[in-house]
Design an enzyme around this catalytic site. Structure first.
Site, PDB file in Angstrom:
ATOM      1  CD  GLU A 126       5.948 -47.605 -82.588  1.00 53.19           C
ATOM      2  OE1 GLU A 126       6.376 -47.088 -81.543  1.00 53.19           O
ATOM      3  OE2 GLU A 126       6.666 -47.788 -83.594  1.00 53.19           O
ATOM      4  CG  HIS A 127       3.397 -44.602 -84.593  1.00 56.07           C
ATOM      5  ND1 HIS A 127       3.085 -43.979 -83.420  1.00 56.07           N
ATOM      6  CD2 HIS A 127       4.703 -44.951 -84.507  1.00 56.07           C
ATOM      7  CE1 HIS A 127       4.156 -43.941 -82.647  1.00 56.07           C
ATOM      8  NE2 HIS A 127       5.156 -44.528 -83.288  1.00 56.07           N
TER       9      HIS A 127
END
Length: 198
Positions: free
Chosen positions: A95-96
């Site tokens: 996601e990050h």
């Protein structure tokens, strides 16, 4: 659950890597955060710094961080080289992703599967979340392989409209009959009959 990878080479600052790992870990015990590096020395330094930083945290958040970093969803991975480290990131599709070091752009071009990419040591995830303004509605669980941040396009319905004129029909029909026959779809082949193109 929220997830992040800190990708760091030997030019990265250990303390900043450790701090930024905790940003993700304090989201909750089901979060996931990994430091991925090709530097065993950096990995050792970060591992030494984490207890000191954890000791300064609120007891509740500290417990969550310890659960993440001490469980199956977090930790430090040492790759044989940065090529392998980048391959790990792409396989995980986080996601990050935060790329640390003095020249984060050197590694950014090797990343194809991450929903959000933060470049450099001056951009902790907290600045991105609170004040920088990138989209924070991001795919998790490997979905970054096929999806990016939520956008207005996700709320639009698309459709396909097609038309074939009589001049184009004969060639398209011939190819269609061949494909259909190869796959054993008799009705598909018959529907592309020569008479249709009048």
């Amino acid at each position: 659950p929220s997830e992040a990878i800190i990708l760091a080479d030997s030019t990265s600052t250990p303390r900043l890597c450790a701090l930024d790992m905790l940003i993700e870990a304090e989201h909750g015990p089901d979060s996931s955060v990994y430091l991925v590096t090709d530097s065993a020395a950096l990995a050792d330094e970060v591992a030494k710094l984490l207890p000191e930083l954890l000791a300064k945290m609120d007891a509740g958040r500290r417990a969550w961080c310890e659960a993440v970093l001490g469980g199956e969803r977090g930790g430090i991975a040492v790759a044989p080289d940065m090529e392998a480290a980048c391959a790990f990131v792409n396989d995980y599709a986080p996601e990050h992703l935060q790329i640390m070091g003095t020249e984060p752009e050197r590694h950014a071009g090797k990343i194809t599967e991450a929903a959000e990419v933060l470049l450099g040591e001056n951009l902790p995830g907290s600045i991105a979340n609170y004040v920088l303004g990138p989209n924070c509605i991001l795919p998790t669980g490997g979905a970054a392989r096929a999806h990016g941040p939520l956008s207005p396009l996700d709320f639009l319905k698309a459709r396909t409209v097609a038309k074939v004129d009589a001049d184009a029909y004969p060639e398209l029909a011939e190819h269609t009959r061949r494909f259909a026959a190869y796959e054993g779809f008799d009705a598909h082949a018959r529907a592309a009959e020569e008479e249709r193109g009048g």
